[in-house]
Design a protein around this motif. Sequence first.
Motif, PDB file in Angstrom:
ATOM      1  N   ALA A 138     -58.771 -40.513  -1.014  1.00 22.59           N
ATOM      2  CA  ALA A 138     -60.085 -40.160  -1.690  1.00 22.59           C
ATOM      3  C   ALA A 138     -60.397 -41.007  -2.620  1.00 22.59           C
ATOM      4  O   ALA A 138     -59.520 -41.605  -3.275  1.00 22.59           O
ATOM      5  CB  ALA A 138     -60.302 -38.902  -2.401  1.00 22.59           C
ATOM      6  N   PRO A 139     -61.528 -41.453  -3.105  1.00 22.71           N
ATOM      7  CA  PRO A 139     -61.837 -42.148  -4.314  1.00 22.71           C
ATOM      8  C   PRO A 139     -61.381 -41.529  -5.341  1.00 22.71           C
ATOM      9  O   PRO A 139     -61.201 -40.293  -5.647  1.00 22.71           O
ATOM     10  CB  PRO A 139     -63.460 -42.437  -4.509  1.00 22.71           C
ATOM     11  CG  PRO A 139     -63.890 -41.944  -3.020  1.00 22.71           C
ATOM     12  CD  PRO A 139     -62.972 -41.156  -2.380  1.00 22.71           C
ATOM     13  N   ASP A 140     -60.876 -42.475  -6.348  1.00 27.36           N
ATOM     14  CA  ASP A 140     -60.030 -41.800  -7.699  1.00 27.36           C
ATOM     15  C   ASP A 140     -60.634 -40.692  -8.320  1.00 27.36           C
ATOM     16  O   ASP A 140     -60.074 -39.635  -8.726  1.00 27.36           O
ATOM     17  CB  ASP A 140     -59.910 -43.036  -8.780  1.00 27.36           C
ATOM     18  CG  ASP A 140     -58.483 -43.619  -8.306  1.00 27.36           C
ATOM     19  OD1 ASP A 140     -57.796 -43.076  -7.972  1.00 27.36           O
ATOM     20  OD2 ASP A 140     -58.593 -45.059  -8.521  1.00 27.36           O
ATOM     21  N   ALA A 141     -61.882 -40.963  -8.731  1.00 24.50           N
ATOM     22  CA  ALA A 141     -62.620 -39.931  -9.723  1.00 24.50           C
ATOM     23  C   ALA A 141     -63.566 -38.981  -9.065  1.00 24.50           C
ATOM     24  O   ALA A 141     -64.417 -38.269  -9.657  1.00 24.50           O
ATOM     25  CB  ALA A 141     -63.236 -40.582 -10.964  1.00 24.50           C
ATOM     26  N   GLU A 142     -63.466 -38.926  -7.495  1.00 24.24           N
ATOM     27  CA  GLU A 142     -64.277 -37.907  -6.932  1.00 24.24           C
ATOM     28  C   GLU A 142     -64.155 -36.534  -7.041  1.00 24.24           C
ATOM     29  O   GLU A 142     -62.826 -36.201  -7.189  1.00 24.24           O
ATOM     30  CB  GLU A 142     -64.390 -38.384  -5.427  1.00 24.24           C
ATOM     31  CG  GLU A 142     -65.481 -37.649  -4.849  1.00 24.24           C
ATOM     32  CD  GLU A 142     -65.597 -38.019  -3.445  1.00 24.24           C
ATOM     33  OE1 GLU A 142     -66.336 -38.984  -2.693  1.00 24.24           O
ATOM     34  OE2 GLU A 142     -64.838 -37.536  -2.357  1.00 24.24           O
ATOM     35  N   ALA A 143     -65.075 -35.793  -7.226  1.00 23.99           N
ATOM     36  CA  ALA A 143     -64.913 -34.173  -7.624  1.00 23.99           C
ATOM     37  C   ALA A 143     -63.862 -33.513  -6.578  1.00 23.99           C
ATOM     38  O   ALA A 143     -63.153 -32.905  -7.018  1.00 23.99           O
ATOM     39  CB  ALA A 143     -66.117 -33.708  -7.834  1.00 23.99           C
ATOM     40  N   SER A 144     -64.294 -34.124  -5.310  1.00 19.85           N
ATOM     41  CA  SER A 144     -63.222 -33.355  -4.275  1.00 19.85           C
ATOM     42  C   SER A 144     -61.713 -33.547  -4.508  1.00 19.85           C
ATOM     43  O   SER A 144     -61.115 -32.972  -4.324  1.00 19.85           O
ATOM     44  CB  SER A 144     -63.673 -33.552  -2.797  1.00 19.85           C
ATOM     45  OG  SER A 144     -63.554 -35.118  -2.670  1.00 19.85           O
ATOM     46  N   ARG A 145     -61.353 -34.895  -5.039  1.00 20.01           N
ATOM     47  CA  ARG A 145     -60.063 -35.096  -5.353  1.00 20.01           C
ATOM     48  C   ARG A 145     -59.575 -34.307  -6.476  1.00 20.01           C
ATOM     49  O   ARG A 145     -58.420 -33.817  -6.793  1.00 20.01           O
ATOM     50  CB  ARG A 145     -59.810 -36.673  -5.357  1.00 20.01           C
ATOM     51  CG  ARG A 145     -58.524 -37.046  -5.709  1.00 20.01           C
ATOM     52  CD  ARG A 145     -58.222 -38.325  -5.484  1.00 20.01           C
ATOM     53  NE  ARG A 145     -56.940 -39.011  -5.998  1.00 20.01           N
ATOM     54  CZ  ARG A 145     -56.515 -40.202  -5.878  1.00 20.01           C
ATOM     55  NH1 ARG A 145     -57.030 -40.937  -5.185  1.00 20.01           N
ATOM     56  NH2 ARG A 145     -55.219 -40.523  -6.073  1.00 20.01           N
ATOM     57  N   ILE A 146     -60.357 -34.668  -7.512  1.00 20.05           N
ATOM     58  CA  ILE A 146     -60.127 -33.932  -8.828  1.00 20.05           C
ATOM     59  C   ILE A 146     -59.955 -32.255  -8.668  1.00 20.05           C
ATOM     60  O   ILE A 146     -58.963 -31.601  -9.317  1.00 20.05           O
ATOM     61  CB  ILE A 146     -61.216 -34.324 -10.079  1.00 20.05           C
ATOM     62  CG1 ILE A 146     -61.372 -35.464 -10.111  1.00 20.05           C
ATOM     63  CG2 ILE A 146     -60.696 -33.509 -11.186  1.00 20.05           C
ATOM     64  CD1 ILE A 146     -60.081 -36.285 -10.773  1.00 20.05           C
ATOM     65  N   LEU A 147     -60.813 -31.839  -7.941  1.00 21.32           N
ATOM     66  CA  LEU A 147     -60.805 -30.308  -7.782  1.00 21.32           C
ATOM     67  C   LEU A 147     -59.553 -29.918  -6.704  1.00 21.32           C
ATOM     68  O   LEU A 147     -59.359 -28.658  -6.432  1.00 21.32           O
ATOM     69  CB  LEU A 147     -61.931 -29.463  -7.144  1.00 21.32           C
ATOM     70  CG  LEU A 147     -62.993 -29.644  -8.578  1.00 21.32           C
ATOM     71  CD1 LEU A 147     -64.474 -29.077  -7.626  1.00 21.32           C
ATOM     72  CD2 LEU A 147     -62.668 -28.781  -9.509  1.00 21.32           C
ATOM     73  N   PHE A 148     -58.799 -30.687  -5.776  1.00 30.94           N
ATOM     74  CA  PHE A 148     -57.817 -30.504  -5.059  1.00 30.94           C
ATOM     75  C   PHE A 148     -56.851 -29.752  -5.534  1.00 30.94           C
ATOM     76  O   PHE A 148     -56.619 -28.510  -4.875  1.00 30.94           O
ATOM     77  CB  PHE A 148     -57.439 -31.664  -4.146  1.00 30.94           C
ATOM     78  CG  PHE A 148     -56.725 -31.406  -3.000  1.00 30.94           C
ATOM     79  CD1 PHE A 148     -57.253 -31.187  -1.750  1.00 30.94           C
ATOM     80  CD2 PHE A 148     -55.175 -31.307  -3.094  1.00 30.94           C
ATOM     81  CE1 PHE A 148     -56.171 -30.845  -0.631  1.00 30.94           C
ATOM     82  CE2 PHE A 148     -54.391 -30.905  -2.041  1.00 30.94           C
ATOM     83  CZ  PHE A 148     -55.012 -30.634  -0.930  1.00 30.94           C
ATOM     84  N   PRO A 149     -56.296 -29.701  -6.608  1.00 35.62           N
ATOM     85  CA  PRO A 149     -55.276 -28.876  -6.939  1.00 35.62           C
ATOM     86  C   PRO A 149     -55.850 -27.406  -7.107  1.00 35.62           C
ATOM     87  O   PRO A 149     -55.033 -26.407  -6.706  1.00 35.62           O
ATOM     88  CB  PRO A 149     -54.810 -29.385  -8.630  1.00 35.62           C
ATOM     89  CG  PRO A 149     -55.212 -30.848  -8.415  1.00 35.62           C
ATOM     90  CD  PRO A 149     -56.323 -31.016  -7.472  1.00 35.62           C
ATOM     91  N   ALA A 150     -56.946 -27.304  -7.566  1.00 33.25           N
ATOM     92  CA  ALA A 150     -57.525 -25.894  -7.693  1.00 33.25           C
ATOM     93  C   ALA A 150     -57.762 -25.409  -6.208  1.00 33.25           C
ATOM     94  O   ALA A 150     -57.178 -24.067  -6.062  1.00 33.25           O
ATOM     95  CB  ALA A 150     -58.879 -25.845  -8.618  1.00 33.25           C
ATOM     96  N   PHE A 151     -58.089 -26.171  -5.419  1.00 31.20           N
ATOM     97  CA  PHE A 151     -58.242 -25.618  -3.895  1.00 31.20           C
ATOM     98  C   PHE A 151     -57.004 -25.394  -3.308  1.00 31.20           C
ATOM     99  O   PHE A 151     -56.702 -24.300  -2.712  1.00 31.20           O
ATOM    100  CB  PHE A 151     -59.194 -26.785  -3.027  1.00 31.20           C
ATOM    101  CG  PHE A 151     -59.037 -26.494  -1.552  1.00 31.20           C
ATOM    102  CD1 PHE A 151     -59.616 -25.455  -0.960  1.00 31.20           C
ATOM    103  CD2 PHE A 151     -58.363 -27.414  -0.661  1.00 31.20           C
ATOM    104  CE1 PHE A 151     -59.551 -25.300   0.324  1.00 31.20           C
ATOM    105  CE2 PHE A 151     -58.514 -27.146   0.533  1.00 31.20           C
ATOM    106  CZ  PHE A 151     -59.132 -26.286   1.191  1.00 31.20           C
ATOM    107  N   ALA A 152     -55.779 -26.188  -3.655  1.00 31.88           N
ATOM    108  CA  ALA A 152     -54.519 -26.117  -3.188  1.00 31.88           C
ATOM    109  C   ALA A 152     -54.081 -24.665  -3.517  1.00 31.88           C
ATOM    110  O   ALA A 152     -53.472 -23.831  -2.825  1.00 31.88           O
ATOM    111  CB  ALA A 152     -53.753 -27.075  -3.738  1.00 31.88           C
ATOM    112  N   LYS A 153     -54.289 -24.481  -4.987  1.00 40.17           N
ATOM    113  CA  LYS A 153     -53.999 -23.123  -5.167  1.00 40.17           C
ATOM    114  C   LYS A 153     -54.542 -21.912  -4.735  1.00 40.17           C
ATOM    115  O   LYS A 153     -53.803 -20.867  -4.428  1.00 40.17           O
ATOM    116  CB  LYS A 153     -54.098 -23.068  -7.080  1.00 40.17           C
ATOM    117  CG  LYS A 153     -53.802 -21.770  -7.589  1.00 40.17           C
ATOM    118  CD  LYS A 153     -53.870 -21.833  -9.214  1.00 40.17           C
ATOM    119  CE  LYS A 153     -53.506 -20.604  -9.797  1.00 40.17           C
ATOM    120  NZ  LYS A 153     -53.969 -20.590 -11.244  1.00 40.17           N
TER     121      LYS A 153
END
Length: 339
Positions: A138-153
């Motif tokens: 994913a692109p570095d600063a994209e919201a989907s990537r930034i939020l992935f740890p929360a999604f993973a949890k």
Amino acid sequence: MTHRRTLLGAALAAPLATPFLRGAAAQTPLRFSLDWALQGNHGMWALAEDRGLYAREGLAVRMDRGFGSGDTIVKLASGAYDIGFTDPSGAVKFNAENPDKKLVSIYQVFDRTAAALVTVKGRGIDKPQDAAGKKLGAPDAEASRILFPAFAKAANINMAGINWTSMAPNLRDTMLVQRQVDAVTGFLFTVHFNLVGIGVPEDSILSWPYAENGLDLYGSAVMCRADWLERNGETAAKFVRASVGGLKALLNDVPAGMAALKKREPLFDEALEARRFAMTRDRSMLTPNVRSNGLGYLDMERARLLVRTNAEAYGIGSPPTAESLFTDRFLPPASERAV
């Protein structure tokens, strides 16, 4: 891509030219940035213009394509645009770091985030938990990537061993197809139909939207700078009202919305974009919450969840309050927002 429509038809219909010219001159100019290149859901704003909803509100709107939600946030903050369509998740960090340029969501167009984990069959990922130990992109600063740890949890994905590859947004789908990554994160309807567009069989695409797998956050919204909003509240309310009217027009006549976008972009694929809009409508826009409470309905508990989730993801010690980031004061009455 700048769009200005003449009022020639209205002028010819008007009994006197002078009153018409006086009304046209009184229109308020408004600079509006989308989040990305023209896609099906943007038809709501194309129809708002073509059907005279902006003109009825006394607005002369210039609508330009965007280059990602993060870029739109920067353009709003700089004053290059008055209003934008972007993801409030990205504004949590921005507002914390730039309180003098903070942004406000004034109309939640997407009741659910479109962020998703997407892959294709044959990569060893048949459920979200299989992403553990894989190479994601994913692109570095994209919201989907930034939020992935929360999604993973939320989805019980083991983050250990996940290896991220960064890429430009326009290379994401190609890198997935070329097996340079095992899966990607991004907006569901963007990645899905981009893959279809480059020849991936639709039944080979696997996706898990965050909102449907434990992380039910708000998605993209009409946003503007707080200080601009203080000076231009009436203009903001007019734009929101026209936007709601444009979305209703699009929901009632999807082919017309696609044709309106085709006029603005000759390479626009009306058939594919109608399908993209259908997915967007059904997964992010006309949720049970919206059907019960109307377009743009704001639940402050969900707004607080978005702020809290992003603050944890970005490591923000003093995040903005949800009340400073979201408002429903500029929405039309509930009776006008019913679907």
